[in-house]
Design a protein around this motif. Structure first.
Motif, PDB file in Angstrom:
ATOM      1  N   UNK A  49     -18.034 -18.291   0.309  1.00  0.00           N
ATOM      2  CA  UNK A  49     -17.196 -17.251   0.915  1.00  0.00           C
ATOM      3  C   UNK A  49     -15.944 -17.061   0.074  1.00  0.00           C
ATOM      4  N   UNK A  50     -15.643 -15.808  -0.194  1.00  0.00           N
ATOM      5  CA  UNK A  50     -14.414 -15.508  -0.933  1.00  0.00           C
ATOM      6  C   UNK A  50     -13.307 -15.242   0.068  1.00  0.00           C
ATOM      7  N   UNK A  51     -12.218 -15.965  -0.089  1.00  0.00           N
ATOM      8  CA  UNK A  51     -11.137 -15.883   0.881  1.00  0.00           C
ATOM      9  C   UNK A  51      -9.934 -15.196   0.230  1.00  0.00           C
ATOM     10  N   UNK A  52     -10.031 -13.883   0.106  1.00  0.00           N
ATOM     11  CA  UNK A  52      -8.895 -13.124  -0.403  1.00  0.00           C
ATOM     12  C   UNK A  52      -8.713 -11.910   0.484  1.00  0.00           C
ATOM     13  N   UNK A  53      -7.573 -11.261   0.393  1.00  0.00           N
ATOM     14  CA  UNK A  53      -7.289 -10.147   1.312  1.00  0.00           C
ATOM     15  C   UNK A  53      -6.302  -9.191   0.661  1.00  0.00           C
ATOM     16  N   UNK A  54      -6.212  -8.010   1.268  1.00  0.00           N
ATOM     17  CA  UNK A  54      -5.177  -7.077   0.831  1.00  0.00           C
ATOM     18  C   UNK A  54      -3.848  -7.515   1.435  1.00  0.00           C
ATOM     19  N   UNK A  55      -2.727  -7.178   0.796  1.00  0.00           N
ATOM     20  CA  UNK A  55      -1.429  -7.539   1.394  1.00  0.00           C
ATOM     21  C   UNK A  55      -1.306  -6.893   2.767  1.00  0.00           C
ATOM     22  N   UNK A  56      -0.970  -7.675   3.782  1.00  0.00           N
ATOM     23  CA  UNK A  56      -0.823  -7.085   5.116  1.00  0.00           C
ATOM     24  C   UNK A  56       0.275  -6.020   5.098  1.00  0.00           C
ATOM     25  N   UNK A  57       0.168  -5.066   6.048  1.00  0.00           N
ATOM     26  CA  UNK A  57       1.179  -4.007   6.189  1.00  0.00           C
ATOM     27  C   UNK A  57       2.577  -4.631   6.177  1.00  0.00           C
ATOM     28  N   UNK A  58       3.488  -4.064   5.425  1.00  0.00           N
ATOM     29  CA  UNK A  58       4.880  -4.539   5.439  1.00  0.00           C
ATOM     30  C   UNK A  58       5.125  -5.761   4.565  1.00  0.00           C
ATOM     31  N   UNK A  59       4.140  -6.162   3.789  1.00  0.00           N
ATOM     32  CA  UNK A  59       4.345  -7.333   2.905  1.00  0.00           C
ATOM     33  C   UNK A  59       5.533  -7.094   1.986  1.00  0.00           C
ATOM     34  N   UNK A  60       6.384  -8.103   1.917  1.00  0.00           N
ATOM     35  CA  UNK A  60       7.536  -8.024   1.032  1.00  0.00           C
ATOM     36  C   UNK A  60       7.079  -8.449  -0.368  1.00  0.00           C
ATOM     37  N   UNK A  61       7.070  -7.509  -1.269  1.00  0.00           N
ATOM     38  CA  UNK A  61       6.577  -7.835  -2.619  1.00  0.00           C
ATOM     39  C   UNK A  61       7.468  -8.875  -3.307  1.00  0.00           C
ATOM     40  N   UNK A  62       8.683  -9.051  -2.760  1.00  0.00           N
ATOM     41  CA  UNK A  62       9.573 -10.063  -3.349  1.00  0.00           C
ATOM     42  C   UNK A  62       9.024 -11.470  -3.117  1.00  0.00           C
ATOM     43  N   UNK A  63       8.067 -11.601  -2.164  1.00  0.00           N
ATOM     44  CA  UNK A  63       7.524 -12.943  -1.896  1.00  0.00           C
ATOM     45  C   UNK A  63       6.438 -13.329  -2.901  1.00  0.00           C
ATOM     46  N   UNK A  64       6.060 -12.393  -3.762  1.00  0.00           N
ATOM     47  CA  UNK A  64       4.976 -12.690  -4.718  1.00  0.00           C
ATOM     48  C   UNK A  64       5.540 -13.464  -5.906  1.00  0.00           C
ATOM     49  N   UNK A  65       4.848 -14.554  -6.252  1.00  0.00           N
ATOM     50  CA  UNK A  65       5.301 -15.373  -7.380  1.00  0.00           C
ATOM     51  C   UNK A  65       4.621 -14.959  -8.679  1.00  0.00           C
ATOM     52  N   UNK A  66       3.306 -14.685  -8.567  1.00  0.00           N
ATOM     53  CA  UNK A  66       2.501 -14.554  -9.772  1.00  0.00           C
ATOM     54  C   UNK A  66       1.502 -13.418  -9.597  1.00  0.00           C
ATOM     55  N   UNK A  67       1.409 -12.569 -10.612  1.00  0.00           N
ATOM     56  CA  UNK A  67       0.433 -11.475 -10.568  1.00  0.00           C
ATOM     57  C   UNK A  67      -0.616 -11.727 -11.647  1.00  0.00           C
ATOM     58  N   UNK A  68      -1.878 -11.732 -11.254  1.00  0.00           N
ATOM     59  CA  UNK A  68      -2.962 -11.852 -12.239  1.00  0.00           C
ATOM     60  C   UNK A  68      -3.498 -10.456 -12.506  1.00  0.00           C
ATOM     61  N   UNK A  69      -3.474 -10.039 -13.752  1.00  0.00           N
ATOM     62  CA  UNK A  69      -3.977  -8.706 -14.111  1.00  0.00           C
ATOM     63  C   UNK A  69      -5.363  -8.895 -14.719  1.00  0.00           C
ATOM     64  N   UNK A  70      -6.377  -8.490 -13.954  1.00  0.00           N
ATOM     65  CA  UNK A  70      -7.758  -8.736 -14.387  1.00  0.00           C
ATOM     66  C   UNK A  70      -8.575  -7.448 -14.387  1.00  0.00           C
ATOM     67  N   UNK A  71      -7.891  -6.338 -14.663  1.00  0.00           N
ATOM     68  CA  UNK A  71      -8.673  -5.096 -14.806  1.00  0.00           C
ATOM     69  C   UNK A  71      -9.104  -4.957 -16.265  1.00  0.00           C
ATOM     70  N   UNK A  72      -9.814  -3.889 -16.578  1.00  0.00           N
ATOM     71  CA  UNK A  72     -10.243  -3.652 -17.954  1.00  0.00           C
ATOM     72  C   UNK A  72      -9.015  -3.298 -18.794  1.00  0.00           C
ATOM     73  N   UNK A  73      -9.119  -3.550 -20.097  1.00  0.00           N
ATOM     74  CA  UNK A  73      -8.002  -3.242 -20.999  1.00  0.00           C
ATOM     75  C   UNK A  73      -7.575  -1.784 -20.866  1.00  0.00           C
ATOM     76  N   UNK A  74      -8.546  -0.903 -20.628  1.00  0.00           N
ATOM     77  CA  UNK A  74      -8.259   0.534 -20.508  1.00  0.00           C
ATOM     78  C   UNK A  74      -7.410   0.846 -19.272  1.00  0.00           C
ATOM     79  N   UNK A  75      -7.402  -0.078 -18.309  1.00  0.00           N
ATOM     80  CA  UNK A  75      -6.767   0.222 -17.018  1.00  0.00           C
ATOM     81  C   UNK A  75      -5.401  -0.446 -16.851  1.00  0.00           C
ATOM     82  N   UNK A  76      -5.065  -1.391 -17.754  1.00  0.00           N
ATOM     83  CA  UNK A  76      -3.882  -2.233 -17.511  1.00  0.00           C
ATOM     84  C   UNK A  76      -2.601  -1.404 -17.370  1.00  0.00           C
ATOM     85  N   UNK A  77      -2.355  -0.523 -18.335  1.00  0.00           N
ATOM     86  CA  UNK A  77      -1.082   0.191 -18.321  1.00  0.00           C
ATOM     87  C   UNK A  77      -0.955   1.056 -17.063  1.00  0.00           C
ATOM     88  N   UNK A  78      -2.046   1.753 -16.738  1.00  0.00           N
ATOM     89  CA  UNK A  78      -2.033   2.631 -15.562  1.00  0.00           C
ATOM     90  C   UNK A  78      -1.868   1.806 -14.280  1.00  0.00           C
TER      91      UNK A  78
END
Ligand SMILES: NC(=O)C1=CN([C@@H]2O[C@H](COP(=O)(O)OP(=O)(O)OC[C@H]3O[C@@H](n4cnc5c(N)ncnc54)[C@H](OP(=O)(O)O)[C@@H]3O)[C@@H](O)[C@H]2O)C=CC1
Ligand SMILES: CC(C)(CO)C(=O)C(=O)O
Length: 296
Positions: A49-78
């Motif tokens: 089971x994969x245990x991940x979720x979308x940020x709940x409504x009202x999530x304070x983005x200031x609480x995020x420590x680390x962002x993993x960018x795992x899209x295709x190279x073509x998509x990163x900048x956008x």
């Protein structure tokens, strides 16, 4: 607890979420309203089971420590550009094939960007499950030429210290791993995409001359960029072709699905580096152009 946000929740994003989910509940950025998150990952035939979720409504983005960018190279900048103002203090890990987006992100967030390179294999199957198709390793370390903040370095080591199912290692010079992966992709991906071959074909005698010639061109460019590649590059490429013999390369899959490929960030990047160093790259250019034609 460390709060992780994944941008690009596809095959590699899901695999990384699985690795981290025992220490954190990774969140995935919803980049389109109808996006759903795969809830199962299959590893060696076993569903998890994969245990991940979308940020709940009202999530304070200031609480995020680390962002993993795992899209295709073509998509990163956008993908990343609209989020940068909302995430002024976070640390970033960018892990995609090719080269270019890594440096772009490092320029946007000096001191806060980690580069990653992975040899894991994963795909999303027809029923929307993530399948771990090949076990590899992931290397993480500082963006080249950048002085990492203590906080970002600590988060990078935290990632490598997690006893999840994958192997993640700290590397002071991840650019070397990225260059080696780039070289492998610049040979296997365009040929298999244009000729519609399985990866294993490139280990056959028929392709030996082409693989050797491309490897020589790439080694000359890498040397000029101060990232010398091993003398036995062609052999290493054949070893990867053999190890993934039955697979269809990501570029072949993208071409066959009519999707954009990462060619601009693989062969395209090398051709631009060759131009700057006044080195001829006829083989790389030939395959680059053939991939562009194969798409149209
Ligand atoms: N899969 C593999 O085995 C390996 C992949 N890699 C590299 O890792 C990277 C990711 O590959 P992979 O996981 O296979 O690719 P996927 O296509 O499976 O995942 C990419 C994800 O990014 C999402 N995305 C697209 N546009 C945006 C956007 N603007 N903002 C946020 N997210 C967006 C896609 O969603 P949507 O559904 O909207 O397209 C999708 O969920 C690539 O560079 C690949 O070459 C490296 C080694 C192995
Ligand atoms: C190493 C290789 C060629 C494995 O398929 C790959 O990384 C890709 O398909 O993009």
């Amino acid at each position: 607890m460390t709060t992780v946000l994944i941008i690009g929740p596809g095959a590699i994003g899901g695999l990384f979420a699985w690795h981290l989910q025992h220490v954190s509940t990774p969140m995935a950025f919803r980049h389109r309203p109808d996006l759903t998150l795969p809830d199962t990952l299959v590893d060696q035939g076993q569903p998890h089971t994969l245990n991940w979720r979308f940020p709940p409504e009202g999530t304070d983005f200031a609480s995020i420590d680390l962002v993993l960018v795992t899209c295709k190279a073509t998509q990163v900048e956008m993908a990343v550009t609209p989020l940068l103002p909302m995430l002024p203090d976070v640390s970033w890990l960018v892990c995609c094939n090719g080269l270019g987006p890594q440096q772009w992100l490092a320029n946007q967030a000096p001191g806060r960007v980690l580069w990653g390179s992975t040899t894991e294999g994963a795909l999303i199957d027809d029923s929307g499950r993530i399948v771990h198709t090949g076990q590899g390793e992931t290397w993480i370390g500082p963006a080249e030429g950048d002085a990492l903040s203590e906080r970002t370095r600590t988060l990078g080591h935290w990632l490598c210290d997690q006893a999840g199912p994958l192997v993640w290692q700290w590397d002071n010079s991840p650019a070397d791993q990225l260059w080696l992966k780039l070289a492998i992709n610049a040979v296997i991906n365009p040929i298999t995409a244009v000729e519609r071959l399985p990866n294993g074909a490139l280990a056959e005698e028929d392709w030996a001359f082409e693989v050797d010639a491309l490897s020589d061109e790439i080694r000359a460019i890498a040397r000029a960029c101060d990232h010398p590649l091993p003398d036995d590059l062609a052999e290493r490429i054949r070893a990867v072709a053999r190890a993934t013999a039955g697979n269809h390369s990501s570029m072949r899959v993208d071409v066959e699905a009519g999707r954009p490929t990462e060619i601009e960030f693989i062969n395209g990047f090398l051709i631009r580096m060759a131009f700057e160093a006044d080195i001829k790259a006829p083989k790389l250019t030939r395959w680059y152009e053939a991939v562009l034609k194969a798409r149209s």
